[in-house]
Write a protein that holds these residues in place. Sequence first.
Motif, mmCIF file in Angstrom:
data_model
loop_
_atom_site.group_PDB
_atom_site.id
_atom_site.type_symbol
_atom_site.label_atom_id
_atom_site.label_comp_id
_atom_site.label_asym_id
_atom_site.label_seq_id
_atom_site.Cartn_x
_atom_site.Cartn_y
_atom_site.Cartn_z
ATOM 1 N N THR A 1 0.840 -1.203 0.000
ATOM 2 C CA THR A 1 0.000 0.000 0.000
ATOM 3 C C THR A 1 0.875 1.253 0.000
ATOM 4 O O THR A 1 0.637 2.188 -0.775
ATOM 5 C CB THR A 1 -0.907 0.011 1.247
ATOM 6 N N ALA A 2 1.896 1.255 0.855
ATOM 7 C CA ALA A 2 2.781 2.420 0.962
ATOM 8 C C ALA A 2 3.539 2.672 -0.339
ATOM 9 O O ALA A 2 3.892 3.810 -0.647
ATOM 10 C CB ALA A 2 3.767 2.225 2.108
ATOM 11 N N ALA A 3 3.799 1.617 -1.102
ATOM 12 C CA ALA A 3 4.589 1.751 -2.337
ATOM 13 C C ALA A 3 3.767 2.323 -3.487
ATOM 14 O O ALA A 3 4.334 2.674 -4.531
ATOM 15 C CB ALA A 3 5.178 0.399 -2.736
ATOM 16 N N ARG A 4 2.457 2.423 -3.310
ATOM 17 C CA ARG A 4 1.575 3.079 -4.296
ATOM 18 C C ARG A 4 1.828 2.637 -5.730
ATOM 19 O O ARG A 4 2.031 3.477 -6.628
ATOM 20 C CB ARG A 4 1.763 4.593 -4.226
ATOM 21 N N GLY A 5 1.855 1.363 -5.958
ATOM 22 C CA GLY A 5 1.965 0.867 -7.320
ATOM 23 C C GLY A 5 3.377 0.599 -7.788
ATOM 24 O O GLY A 5 3.588 -0.056 -8.813
ATOM 25 N N ARG A 6 4.359 1.120 -7.076
ATOM 26 C CA ARG A 6 5.745 0.776 -7.409
ATOM 27 C C ARG A 6 6.024 -0.650 -6.918
ATOM 28 O O ARG A 6 5.499 -1.071 -5.897
ATOM 29 C CB ARG A 6 6.719 1.743 -6.734
ATOM 30 N N ALA A 7 6.882 -1.354 -7.628
ATOM 31 C CA ALA A 7 7.155 -2.747 -7.269
ATOM 32 C C ALA A 7 7.995 -2.831 -5.995
ATOM 33 O O ALA A 7 8.815 -1.949 -5.717
ATOM 34 C CB ALA A 7 7.880 -3.444 -8.412
ATOM 35 N N VAL A 8 7.762 -3.896 -5.232
ATOM 36 C CA VAL A 8 8.555 -4.165 -4.030
ATOM 37 C C VAL A 8 9.168 -5.566 -4.162
ATOM 38 O O VAL A 8 8.479 -6.509 -4.552
ATOM 39 C CB VAL A 8 7.710 -4.082 -2.742
ATOM 40 N N ILE A 9 10.451 -5.674 -3.848
ATOM 41 C CA ILE A 9 11.167 -6.955 -3.861
ATOM 42 C C ILE A 9 11.386 -7.399 -2.427
ATOM 43 O O ILE A 9 11.861 -6.610 -1.606
ATOM 44 C CB ILE A 9 12.565 -6.831 -4.523
ATOM 45 N N GLU A 10 11.094 -8.657 -2.150
ATOM 46 C CA GLU A 10 11.373 -9.214 -0.814
ATOM 47 C C GLU A 10 12.803 -9.736 -0.820
ATOM 48 O O GLU A 10 13.151 -10.570 -1.653
ATOM 49 C CB GLU A 10 10.356 -10.322 -0.513
ATOM 50 N N MET A 11 13.631 -9.247 0.110
ATOM 51 C CA MET A 11 15.026 -9.691 0.165
ATOM 52 C C MET A 11 15.478 -9.915 1.602
ATOM 53 O O MET A 11 16.625 -9.622 1.945
ATOM 54 C CB MET A 11 15.948 -8.707 -0.568
ATOM 55 N N GLY A 12 14.588 -10.473 2.414
ATOM 56 C CA GLY A 12 14.884 -10.593 3.848
ATOM 57 C C GLY A 12 15.344 -11.965 4.313
ATOM 58 O O GLY A 12 15.479 -12.187 5.515
ATOM 59 N N ALA A 13 15.606 -12.887 3.395
ATOM 60 C CA ALA A 13 15.915 -14.271 3.803
ATOM 61 C C ALA A 13 16.978 -14.330 4.886
ATOM 62 O O ALA A 13 16.878 -15.119 5.823
ATOM 63 C CB ALA A 13 16.364 -15.092 2.593
ATOM 64 N N ARG A 14 17.976 -13.505 4.775
ATOM 65 C CA ARG A 14 19.110 -13.572 5.705
ATOM 66 C C ARG A 14 18.781 -13.097 7.104
ATOM 67 O O ARG A 14 19.614 -13.177 7.997
ATOM 68 C CB ARG A 14 20.254 -12.738 5.141
ATOM 69 N N ARG A 15 17.615 -12.502 7.280
ATOM 70 C CA ARG A 15 17.264 -11.958 8.600
ATOM 71 C C ARG A 15 16.332 -12.859 9.389
ATOM 72 O O ARG A 15 15.861 -12.486 10.458
ATOM 73 C CB ARG A 15 16.589 -10.593 8.448
ATOM 74 N N THR A 16 16.019 -14.036 8.838
ATOM 75 C CA THR A 16 15.091 -14.922 9.544
ATOM 76 C C THR A 16 15.527 -16.365 9.320
ATOM 77 O O THR A 16 16.357 -16.637 8.459
ATOM 78 C CB THR A 16 13.644 -14.677 9.051
ATOM 79 N N HIS A 17 15.003 -17.273 10.097
ATOM 80 C CA HIS A 17 15.330 -18.697 9.970
ATOM 81 C C HIS A 17 15.234 -19.131 8.506
ATOM 82 O O HIS A 17 14.354 -18.691 7.776
ATOM 83 C CB HIS A 17 14.357 -19.492 10.831
ATOM 84 N N GLU A 18 16.113 -20.031 8.096
ATOM 85 C CA GLU A 18 16.229 -20.380 6.683
ATOM 86 C C GLU A 18 14.934 -20.938 6.090
ATOM 87 O O GLU A 18 14.658 -20.717 4.902
ATOM 88 C CB GLU A 18 17.389 -21.363 6.472
ATOM 89 N N GLU A 19 14.138 -21.621 6.867
ATOM 90 C CA GLU A 19 12.866 -22.120 6.330
ATOM 91 C C GLU A 19 11.752 -21.078 6.456
ATOM 92 O O GLU A 19 10.870 -20.998 5.606
ATOM 93 C CB GLU A 19 12.451 -23.427 7.019
ATOM 94 N N SER A 20 11.767 -20.274 7.504
ATOM 95 C CA SER A 20 10.818 -19.154 7.599
ATOM 96 C C SER A 20 10.965 -18.264 6.386
ATOM 97 O O SER A 20 9.986 -17.682 5.910
ATOM 98 C CB SER A 20 11.112 -18.264 8.807
ATOM 99 N N ALA A 21 12.201 -18.145 5.922
ATOM 100 C CA ALA A 21 12.486 -17.251 4.803
ATOM 101 C C ALA A 21 11.667 -17.642 3.569
ATOM 102 O O ALA A 21 11.157 -16.771 2.857
ATOM 103 C CB ALA A 21 13.977 -17.288 4.471
ATOM 104 N N VAL A 22 11.537 -18.935 3.343
ATOM 105 C CA VAL A 22 10.806 -19.404 2.166
ATOM 106 C C VAL A 22 9.305 -19.120 2.340
ATOM 107 O O VAL A 22 8.633 -18.638 1.415
ATOM 108 C CB VAL A 22 11.064 -20.916 1.945
ATOM 109 N N ALA A 23 8.807 -19.387 3.525
ATOM 110 C CA ALA A 23 7.399 -19.101 3.802
ATOM 111 C C ALA A 23 7.132 -17.592 3.779
ATOM 112 O O ALA A 23 6.071 -17.143 3.328
ATOM 113 C CB ALA A 23 7.004 -19.691 5.155
ATOM 114 N N ALA A 24 8.092 -16.821 4.247
ATOM 115 C CA ALA A 24 7.928 -15.364 4.252
ATOM 116 C C ALA A 24 7.881 -14.826 2.824
ATOM 117 O O ALA A 24 7.097 -13.922 2.514
ATOM 118 C CB ALA A 24 9.062 -14.702 5.032
#
Lengths: 424, 424
Positions: free
Chosen positions: A142-165
């Motif tokens: 919503t905050a990005a107002r139509g601009r694309a957002v990339i998820e790049m947080g894998a390294r900040r959470t458990h390795e399997e949570s990262a996939v679900a996230a």
Amino acid sequence: MTALLTDHYELTMLSAALKDGTASRQCVFEVFARRLPAGRRYGVVAGTARLVDLVRDFRFCEAEVEHLRSHGVVDDETAAWLSAYRFTGDIEGYAEGELFFPGSPILTVSGTFAECVLLETLTLSVLNHDSAIAAAAARMVTAARGRAVIEMGARRTHEESAVAAARAAYLAGFEYTSNLEAGFRYGIPTAGTAAHAFTLLHDDEPAAFASQVAALGKDTTLLVDTYDISQGIRNAIAVAGPELRAVRLDSGDLSVLAQQSRDLLNSLGATETKIIVSGDLDEYAIAALAAEPVDMYGAGTAVVVGSGAPTAGLVYKLVEVDGRPVVKRSENKATVGGRKTAVRRHKPTGTATEEIVVSQGAPEQQLGDRALQRSYLTAGEPADLPTLAESRAHLRQCLISIPWEGLKLSAGDPAIPVTMISAS
Amino acid sequence: MTALLTDHYELTMLSAALKDGTASRQCVFEVFARRLPAGRRYGVVAGTARLVDLVRDFRFCEAEVEHLRSHGVVDDETAAWLSAYRFTGDIEGYAEGELFFPGSPILTVSGTFAECVLLETLTLSVLNHDSAIAAAAARMVTAARGRAVIEMGARRTHEESAVAAARAAYLAGFEYTSNLEAGFRYGIPTAGTAAHAFTLLHDDEPAAFASQVAALGKDTTLLVDTYDISQGIRNAIAVAGPELRAVRLDSGDLSVLAQQSRDLLNSLGATETKIIVSGDLDEYAIAALAAEPVDMYGAGTAVVVGSGAPTAGLVYKLVEVDGRPVVKRSENKATVGGRKTAVRRHKPTGTATEEIVVSQGAPEQQLGDRALQRSYLTAGEPADLPTLAESRAHLRQCLISIPWEGLKLSAGDPAIPVTMISAS
């Protein structure tokens, strides 16, 4: 997948219930949130399709049963029961991508006490995690107002949570993930080009950029902030020419730098080169960049940890035994026992006005009402489910339908109220 | 375990580096935290043994390589390289259970650029998650002042994070976990008896308690707050007698209720019956119960989400290429390139005073210095590692050694400073 992703007490309850005969009582368990995380205006259901797969495969293997028996967690009778266990009950609930509010019965699990109680921990783990990420991600979209957002947080959470996230963020409207396993497992588009290490590896920045362009072509993103950003942009365009797809800024005051970078790119003739920004972006930081010449956002830490709300606060409560509604006396008065049926009510314009939840009965249907529950498993057999893309589209529609205040990032009440009715 | 638990950009960097020849440059990557979570006085290293297992098994299977190739993530040359990949470099670092501070080089990965860059995402996922949980758990153990703490948060986090979180909490001094898979996988003692659902399942509370005692004996914990707590305690003792091991309170004002419950239990002759409390306990809530007659704490949500700091802020940075130290210019000045060697300095009394970290050299050894790094893998081969119990004991020792202010729960500076020295 192991059925040991379960709390010890589920098995002690099971043991006792098998002994006293109550294990076979027909029960209804309900998943709901007593409240949303502080200030949040909606929750987003996510993870249910993942849960269905896990429930289908939820089995105790021989070594696990033996471990439980030899450690005194279960007796021989319960061990034998576990060896034969598979869930043969029913699960219904809200669609993935559906919004929820305090009291929304987002999942209803019914069957014998024995077969349903074992699913508590797994069900809550999946839904609490995935829904927390989806809600945070939806606010960022919503905050990005139509601009694309990339998820790049894998390294900040458990390795399997990262996939679900990554899955939950895509469901919530993110365009890409950096996580390759999420691409492989769920078909989510992946993206990524280079880190600062790649520039540092080379003798100088132009050498690194030339290598990247030689390998990936001009349709790539050069990371320009390893040394001096202005020089980085000059080097990038000198190497790739004005056809370079994008530059990425990962540090500093992104508002100022985005504008300076745009001006510099334009002065170099690279008017079509995009600007991607990343670096500790949450929904507020994204919103603050709305007026800047940014083309795409990279979100890492904040999305995978739920941006201040890392768990969705969902609980799994026994609400009915052999047709009789049950409820803890210590609950607040709003809690109602019994199996629930839910509809969302809308104005003729399509704007949602409230959710009607009826215990042990069905809501009186009105024009503009939409039933919120669907079947996930019947007698243990999974139903056909929407694709992830369909769930993603569903959430987009749901967000359009709530009152506009519901989309504000600031703290506030739930976007619509839930009216709880006891039909009995 | 799949090597796809990796960010897309690791593979694009690899592709470009294989093409231009830099892939074979000898590199040193370092894991460290630029800062601790706001107000925290120490970090706790956790997850390294888990990481070593994952690195040993880190392989791209045929289907995965084909997926990457067919989706254009890698070219044929890189695909062939991935098929043959296994890590053959060295990893050294701080022991599990060791404390760390801003700048502590907690892990050092060395080998070719190609083999090391691929481990970035996995390494950070494991260490950022597990260390965040361990740090929060250690604060709770301190707050509990010798009383036992049970980890029961599986349902509030991703199903696999839950297992790793149970491990990290045990490492940090928790006595038990509710998570059966953590018991099976890591040998952690598990505990748990009954939920409110078990009481609601039965016709009344005495029937539920009688069933539980019949199945599990008097050495069990009865959950007494489903209806009225005083009546619950009376029912519990009426059913089990004063030999009942424990009662659990899971709601309400636990300070008041613990005292009332103790008085009531004593008046019923159950002077040895323990009181276990649970329900949204974090380190502050635990500390606030220090003066109350509580025997054991159950901690759920707060521990598995890191009690306000769900990720440890660790980064994986290239610090050396072919023997030459490298560093991003945009870093703050405290950042130093090069391979680091670290010792912790202590007073003769054993109290830690500072950490000395030397780039490209070794600290001048003083009496009371303790070397902080050990080998984890040499030429890809894992070393023998301490057991989880040994790491747990190590953390206990480390916490005893820091200045007492370091154990305060209130916000403050790191317990000891890190002095960074560049030998070159």
